[in-house]
Write an enzyme that holds these catalytic residues in place. Structure first.
Site, PDB file in Angstrom:
ATOM      1  NE  ARG A 108      -2.822  -0.427   3.433  1.00 55.94           N
ATOM      2  CZ  ARG A 108      -3.742  -0.071   4.327  1.00 55.94           C
ATOM      3  NH1 ARG A 108      -5.021  -0.100   4.016  1.00 55.94           N
ATOM      4  NH2 ARG A 108      -3.382   0.301   5.532  1.00 55.94           N
ATOM      5  CG  ASP A 109       3.780   4.432   0.699  1.00 55.33           C
ATOM      6  OD1 ASP A 109       3.394   5.091  -0.289  1.00 55.33           O
ATOM      7  OD2 ASP A 109       4.457   4.921   1.611  1.00 55.33           O
ATOM      8  CB  ILE A 110       4.325   0.210  -4.647  1.00 55.85           C
ATOM      9  CG1 ILE A 110       4.154  -1.141  -3.935  1.00 55.85           C
ATOM     10  CG2 ILE A 110       5.328   0.078  -5.785  1.00 55.85           C
ATOM     11  CD1 ILE A 110       5.422  -1.726  -3.393  1.00 55.85           C
ATOM     12  CG  ASN A 157       8.479   3.652   0.304  1.00 55.40           C
ATOM     13  OD1 ASN A 157       9.257   4.315   0.982  1.00 55.40           O
ATOM     14  ND2 ASN A 157       7.166   3.774   0.398  1.00 55.40           N
TER      15      ASN A 157
END
Length: 426
Positions: A75-77, A81
């Protein structure tokens, strides 16, 4: 936390004054990674080669596939990151927004996740029941960014982000996305006019296999979006040029997103300062003269130290009348008297030092003549890097080995996969 191999977590519990040993701090310690993908891609003059892009994408999809089969959403690609070391290894990081999910999508999850540029349309439209497809939309944005050399959907707000998505992927309706009209924000952001899908048109310079894979990643309907496992089996990764060995990738100086942000902020400040200087200089310019007519300067230009008043003032004419500077010099007409002018200027003409007409005349230090005017392309087609051989995978041994986990849900049975495609194991 998959793909952070060689790292460890140290839990340190500090005893407090009241003897509660469970209150304290948690420290997470990982090995140093030289780059993140955003910082590396933003290095001046750097463009990734096709084998290099395939290498990074293959590692990203392998790590994400492991998360999804273990029912974990990242949920934060995004590029910052995705950490990369100088051995070419890519690792997923920042699991602060990661959550478990169920394959039947019965869990209610927040839609205020994933950085805006990489957020899928279902979350922007208010969906609270979703699965691995949200991560795959982010992967598609990363994939296109690597091939295109810059972000493809840089929205500044949620409405603008949705508009950019609809411009690229078409406007959603019940035909191409069944159930979209039931999403909470659909009526608020529904386009006023239908938009057609333009992915193939916008990225027509991409390789055919790359474009086919990107189309499947950027599907509006999340149920039709390709999974990480199926993406790894796409022809893009099995056609020349093949993904290169990570160890064959060049080594770079450390580069991270915070350095990129700092450099962009510095460039913005320099641009703002240059604009202010240009505006200030423009405001101090004298009025433009037209048709040979001179204009009197404003009162705030009359100071003796103003740069436009550096010329020496004309001498004050002698005689009882000095209200003009033109015509013959004043003085007694006829009769004897001392000559008031130096030798060589006795013809009765004007004294050039006292002002007068002509193209070179000056009034109050100003000339009456006109003032002068004021004033990520497509990646390289080939690569000299070492490339793997073989029709299905690198001969150097690089690649994902047999999974040590059970596969279930949308990914099917591992034994059945081995029977259908023995050379492709994830």
């Amino acid at each position: 936390m998959y793909y952070l191999q060689g790292s460890y977590i140290s839990y340190i519990f500090l005893k407090t004054a009241d003897g509660n040993k469970y209150r304290g701090s948690t420290y997470m310690v990982f090995e140093y990674m030289d780059h993140d993908l955003t910082g590396l891609a933003d290095r001046p003059g750097l463009r990734f080669t096709v084998p290099q892009i395939k290498c990074y994408m293959k590692q990203l999809l392998t790590g994400l596939h492991y998360c999804h089969v273990n029912q974990v959403l990242h949920r934060d690609i995004k590029g910052s990151n995705l950490l990369i070391d100088n051995e070419g290894n890519l690792k997923l990081a920042d699991f602060g927004l990661a959550r478990s999910f169920s394959h039947d999508h019965t869990n209610t999850l927040t839609n205020r996740v994933i950085t805006l540029w990489y957020r899928p349309p279902e979350l922007l439209l208010g969906a609270t029941k979703y699965g691995p497809a949200v991560d795959m939309w982010s992967v598609g944005c990363i994939f296109a960014e690597l091939l295109n050399g810059k972000p493809i959907l840089p929205g500044k707000s949620e409405p603008e982000q949705l508009h950019k998505i609809f411009e690229l992927c078409g406007s959603p309706d019940e035909i191409i996305w069944p159930g979209v009209s039931k999403l909470p924000a659909y009526n608020n952001f529904k386009p006023a006019r239908p938009m057609k899908r333009r992915v193939r048109e916008v990225f027509r310079h991409f390789d055919r296999n790359a474009l086919e894979l990107l189309e499947k990643m950027l599907m509006l309907d999340p149920t039709q979006r390709i999974s990480a496992k199926d993406a790894l089996d796409a022809e893009y990764f099995w056609t020349d040029p093949l993904p290169c060995d990570p160890k064959s990738l060049p080594k770079y100086e450390s580069s991270h997103e915070y350095q990129t942000k700092k450099r962009r902020q510095q460039q913005q400040r320099q641009h703002d300062e240059a604009s202010k200087r240009q505006k200030l200089q423009h405001n101090r310019l004298p009025p433009i003269q037209h048709n040979g007519q001179s204009h009197h300067p404003p009162a705030h230009w009359s100071g003796p130290n103003h740069p436009m008043n550096n010329a020496p003032p004309p001498p004050v004419p002698a005689g009882p009348s000095s209200h003009h500077h033109y015509g013959k010099p004043r003085g007694p007409t006829g009769g004897p008297g001392p000559n008031r002018y130096a030798s060589g200027n006795q013809s009765g003409g004007y004294n050039p030092n006292r002002g007068g007409g002509g193209s070179g005349s000056q009034v109050g230090g100003y000339s009456n003549g006109s003032y002068p005017p004021q004033g990520r392309g497509p990646p390289y087609g080939g690569s000299s890097m070492q490339q793997a051989n073989g029709p299905r995978g690198p001969s150097s041994g690089y690649g994902a080995g047999p999974p040590n986990y059970s596969q279930s849900g949308q990914y099917g049975n591992s034994a059945q996969e081995a029977g259908s495609k023995p050379n492709r194991r994830w």
